[in-house]
Design an enzyme around this catalytic site. Structure first.
Site, mmCIF file in Angstrom:
data_model
loop_
_atom_site.group_PDB
_atom_site.id
_atom_site.type_symbol
_atom_site.label_atom_id
_atom_site.label_comp_id
_atom_site.label_asym_id
_atom_site.label_seq_id
_atom_site.Cartn_x
_atom_site.Cartn_y
_atom_site.Cartn_z
ATOM 1 N N ASP A 17 -2.601 7.851 51.769
ATOM 2 C CA ASP A 17 -3.517 6.349 51.099
ATOM 3 C C ASP A 17 -3.480 6.809 50.078
ATOM 4 O O ASP A 17 -1.953 7.129 49.268
ATOM 5 C CB ASP A 17 -5.168 7.848 51.024
ATOM 6 C CG ASP A 17 -6.013 6.345 50.807
ATOM 7 O OD1 ASP A 17 -5.885 5.217 50.635
ATOM 8 O OD2 ASP A 17 -6.886 7.020 50.214
ATOM 9 N N ASP A 19 -5.792 5.088 46.528
ATOM 10 C CA ASP A 19 -6.294 5.394 45.636
ATOM 11 C C ASP A 19 -7.023 6.862 45.970
ATOM 12 O O ASP A 19 -8.184 6.854 47.479
ATOM 13 C CB ASP A 19 -8.010 4.680 45.762
ATOM 14 C CG ASP A 19 -7.457 3.663 45.061
ATOM 15 O OD1 ASP A 19 -6.340 3.017 44.404
ATOM 16 O OD2 ASP A 19 -8.330 2.227 45.470
ATOM 17 N N ASP A 190 -8.793 11.046 51.206
ATOM 18 C CA ASP A 190 -9.737 11.828 51.006
ATOM 19 C C ASP A 190 -10.842 10.394 51.590
ATOM 20 O O ASP A 190 -11.626 11.384 51.147
ATOM 21 C CB ASP A 190 -9.702 11.096 49.493
ATOM 22 C CG ASP A 190 -10.285 9.654 49.294
ATOM 23 O OD1 ASP A 190 -11.080 9.973 48.439
ATOM 24 O OD2 ASP A 190 -9.045 8.913 49.817
#
Length: 273
Positions: A17, A19, A190
């Site tokens: 991922d 961000d 996250d």
């Protein structure tokens, strides 16, 4: 989708991922100032985005909010001039992104490449911003959100939304295309919205996880990482500047459609990644 052009040399890949996994911030907020400076978004919109991010960080996500995010993306960017946006992102990319890269993420990427794994960046952020960031980091491929273009302006239609199950589908597609054995692959995120991606691979990793993902990762004994040290990679960018210049010229609305509107609904409990 970015591609190094090399034929597959391994049966494993590491999916990252963007961000809060590779970079220590929302790419939406990072590009807010340059867009405001160019008059593409107003100060009021920028402030609203920051406030909305705080509000949504205190709440959960559901199908209704996901659809609202899609509508916000369309409304925000419809009618924007392609050439203007490409110029803004190309000119400011290195300044806004390079100070935000986690040292731990950079080290993991290097470790996977040393093991002969392909490194792939998957993000709900716009494909045209994800691609140069991935190239900057030495990743082999990338997939991001893609927007439609009509007569040199962005239509506001989403051709592909790299979010949730669609992100997992992108990983499966790449695995089939490149010959990866998903049971040997790793994935890092996250966000609990990336659970479908994490479930797709044999080695899921939660990075600075939101509350929901932390609970799931703990229950399923997935590895949990804490990244804390953003580090500038400007020296590495300089070495690749000529190559990235061409990539930068291809930046389009998906870069900010998938990031600026995305910042409106980013949240801690469950959020796009």
């Amino acid at each position: 989708m970015a591609d190094s052009g090399n034929s597959p040399s391994c049966d494993a890949a590491a999916f990252f991922d963007l961000d809060k996994t590779i970079i220590a911030s929302s790419s939406a907020l990072a590009f807010g100032r340059p867009l405001m400076r160019e008059g593409m978004i107003s100060r009021r919109t920028a402030l609203k985005s920051a406030y909305a991010q705080l509000v949504f960080s205190l709440s959960g996500a559901d199908e209704e909010r996901t659809e609202r995010l899609r509508a916000e993306i369309s409304a925000l960017c419809r009618g924007w001039d392609v050439a203007q946006l490409r110029a803004v992102v190309a000119e400011t990319l290195h300044d806004v992104v390079t100070p935000l890269v986690y040292a731990e993420a950079e080290a993991l990427i290097a470790a996977h490449k040393a093991q002969g794994h392909d490194v792939i960046v998957l993000s709900a952020a716009g494909d045209e911003v994800v691609t140069p960031i991935a190239a900057m980091l030495g990743a082999d491929h990338s997939v991001g959100t893609r927007m439609g273009i009509v007569d040199g302006h962005y239509s506001g239609e989403i051709d592909f939304y790299c979010y949730g199950e669609q992100k997992a589908a992108a990983a499966r597609h790449l695995a089939a295309e490149r010959g990866y054995d998903l049971t040997h692959c790793h994935a890092y995120s996250d966000s609990s919205t990336d659970v479908p991606l994490l479930e797709t691979v044999g080695h899921p990793h939660a990075v600075n996880p939101d509350r929901t993902l932390r609970r799931i990762a703990t229950e399923r004994t997935w590895e949990i990482h804490t990244f804390e040290k953003p580090v500038s990679i400007r020296s590495k960018v300089t070495a690749r500047s000529n190559m990235l210049a061409g990539v930068g010229l291809g930046l389009g609305i998906a870069a900010v459609a998938g990031t600026a509107a995305y910042g409106l609904t980013r949240r801690t409990g469950e959020r796009p990644a």
